[in-house]
Design a protein around this motif. Structure first.
Motif: not given
Length: 181
Positions: A51-64
């Motif tokens: 969930l945290l990773s998805q939030h980060a990808a959504h807010s930054t455009g970077i999927s790690i």
């Protein structure tokens, strides 16, 4: 995070000060969220990490992927469109430009993503696919599609990527006085 921000300030001529890097660079924010998600994965809180990773990808455009292994002072410049897979390893002092994929080629057990060694530079929109190694201090050109190992201190370009030029440690300095240049 401050160590990473200071290293970005040294490597990016467009960066003006530390606060600008920390507050406005999406790569540093993505790595911040990744480190928390990775901590959660180590403690087996997979759902929260995802969930945290998805939030980060959504807010930054970077999927790690939170399961990836990422070293210190990694610089994800611009960052939009960067994807780093779950078994990828990115060592210290690596620079990754926008649109880069560190992805898999097949669905198999075990490592299936690239290992990027210390100090490597990966150009914009490069696709590095499979369980391969990008050698220390090597450079991957923009738009390259890398499917095989790249030796240390070399440059790979093209589709499929091929090694060009001479490895940095093979370059011989010319004594201009001796050769009357």
């Amino acid at each position: 995070m401050f160590q990473t921000a200071r290293s970005i300030l040294k490597r990016d001529p467009a960066a003006h000060n530390l606060s600008e890097v920390i507050l406005t660079y999406p790569g540093i924010r993505a790595l911040f969220w990744y480190r928390i998600a990775h901590f959660l994965v180590i403690r087996r809180f997979f759902t929260f990490a995802s969930l945290l990773s998805q939030h980060a990808a959504h807010s930054t455009g970077i999927s790690i992927s939170p399961e990836a292994t990422i070293g210190k002072r990694v610089f994800i410049d611009h960052g939009i469109g960067v994807v780093i897979g779950s078994t990828a390893v990115v060592e210290d002092d690596v620079t990754i430009l926008h649109g880069v994929t560190l992805g898999a080629r097949k669905s198999v057990a075990g490592p299936r993503h690239p290992h990027v060694e210390r100090g490597a530079f990966i150009g914009a929109n490069a696709q590095i696919l499979g369980n391969i190694t990008i050698g220390a201090f090597s450079k991957i050109g923009a738009g390259a599609i890398v499917l095989t190992d790249v030796p240390p201190k070399t440059t790979a370009v093209g589709n499929p990527a091929r090694i060009v030029g001479v490895p940095v440690d093979k370059v011989v300095e010319i004594d201009f006085k001796k050769h009357n240049y």
